[in-house]
Design an enzyme around this catalytic site. Structure first.
Site, PDB file in Angstrom:
ATOM      1  N   CYS A  86     -16.168  60.165 -78.732  1.00  0.00           N
ATOM      2  CA  CYS A  86     -16.557  59.100 -79.383  1.00  0.00           C
ATOM      3  C   CYS A  86     -18.004  59.040 -79.590  1.00  0.00           C
ATOM      4  CB  CYS A  86     -15.877  57.872 -78.958  1.00  0.00           C
ATOM      5  SG  CYS A  86     -15.920  56.512 -80.275  1.00  0.00           S
ATOM      6  N   HIS A 177     -10.392  58.504 -77.783  1.00  0.00           N
ATOM      7  CA  HIS A 177     -10.813  58.140 -76.272  1.00  0.00           C
ATOM      8  C   HIS A 177      -9.609  58.838 -75.357  1.00  0.00           C
ATOM      9  CE1 HIS A 177     -14.228  55.372 -76.380  1.00  0.00           C
ATOM     10  NE2 HIS A 177     -13.666  55.281 -77.617  1.00  0.00           N
ATOM     11  N   GLU A 179      -9.508  59.208 -72.364  1.00  0.00           N
ATOM     12  CA  GLU A 179      -9.710  58.832 -71.087  1.00  0.00           C
ATOM     13  C   GLU A 179      -8.715  57.565 -70.992  1.00  0.00           C
ATOM     14  OE1 GLU A 179     -11.515  58.729 -73.271  1.00  0.00           O
ATOM     15  OE2 GLU A 179     -12.903  56.811 -73.302  1.00  0.00           O
TER      16      GLU A 179
HETATM   17  N1  GLN Z   1     -19.219  52.909 -82.838  1.00  0.00           N
HETATM   18  C1  GLN Z   1     -19.654  53.282 -81.748  1.00  0.00           C
HETATM   19  C2  GLN Z   1     -21.034  53.944 -81.836  1.00  0.00           C
HETATM   20  O1  GLN Z   1     -21.042  54.219 -82.847  1.00  0.00           O
HETATM   21  C3  GLN Z   1     -18.779  54.489 -81.061  1.00  0.00           C
HETATM   22  C4  GLN Z   1     -17.644  53.749 -80.544  1.00  0.00           C
HETATM   23  C5  GLN Z   1     -16.987  54.255 -79.229  1.00  0.00           C
HETATM   24  O2  GLN Z   1     -17.388  55.115 -78.488  1.00  0.00           O
HETATM   25  N2  GLN Z   1     -15.920  53.761 -78.950  1.00  0.00           N
HETATM   26  O3  GLN Z   1     -21.665  54.262 -80.970  1.00  0.00           O
END
Ligand code: GLN
Length: 193
Positions: A86, A177, A179
């Site tokens: 992410c 995610h 994890e």
């Molecule tokens: N929206 C977040 C970003 O742009 C990422 C979200 C996340 O890691 N769950 O950094």
């Protein structure tokens, strides 16, 4: 055999990754020692590296500030494995489309942050992943998508026809995610596959 796993811990969901990598190690008969990385000098001791989700603007700012980024580059160039999830995916990318995120340009993709928009801010989906027999329970939280990939990047999963899991050599990156579910397959693929 024991391995040292570094979790970039300047911001984001660090303890979940620590647990996930321990779990994945166990299923492969490995003892995993987890090091939380908030300052320079620790990455070189790590066999593998996890870059968690969180807020990519904060992770980028703090990692640069703490002098961790050059060590992360060295880790990748040395061929040691990395799992980025992410915000971690955004941080490693070539371009995040947002100048507040100074990306590492280690993964040859461009990304769009928060790509699923408000309505579908967060959701869980059974995601088919290349090489997995069953779909992966993928949790997306204000997730990015990959909107262009370089030649050396393999797309492992797509959602809504857009890449959400990619691999380039020793880097595995997901927009979701892994994890947050007790399914170790993504961590296994990144590190013990
Ligand atoms: N929206 C977040 C970003 O742009 C990422 C979200 C996340 O890691 N769950 O950094």
């Amino acid at each position: 055999m024991s391995v040292t796993a570094g979790v970039i811990a300047v911001q984001g969901d660090v303890s979940e990754h620590a647990q996930a990598i321990r779990r994945a190690g166990e299923t492969h008969g490995r003892t995993v020692e987890v090091v939380e990385i908030r300052q320079s000098g620790l990455v070189p001791e790590c066999d593998l590296l996890l870059v968690p989700g969180g807020e990519s603007t904060a992770i980028s700012r703090l990692a640069h500030q703490e002098g961790i980024v050059d060590e992360m580059r060295d880790h990748v160039v040395a061929g040691r494995p990395v799992l980025a999830t992410c915000a971690g995916l955004i941080f490693l990318s070539r371009d995040s489309g947002d100048e507040r995120v100074e990306t590492l340009d280690l993964l040859d993709v461009t990304v769009e942050r928060n790509a699923f928009g408000r309505q579908r801010d967060s959701f869980e989906a059974p995601l088919p992943v290349r090489g997995f027999d069953d779909p992966f329970p993928a949790v997306f939280i204000r997730a990015p998508v990959v909107d262009s990939v370089g030649e050396s990047v393999e797309v492992l999963a797509e959602w809504d026809d857009r890449p959400v899991a990619v691999r380039q050599d020793n880097i595995l990156a997901t927009a979701f995610h892994p994890e947050l579910r007790e399914d170790p397959r993504i961590h296994e693929l990144a590190f013990f596959g």
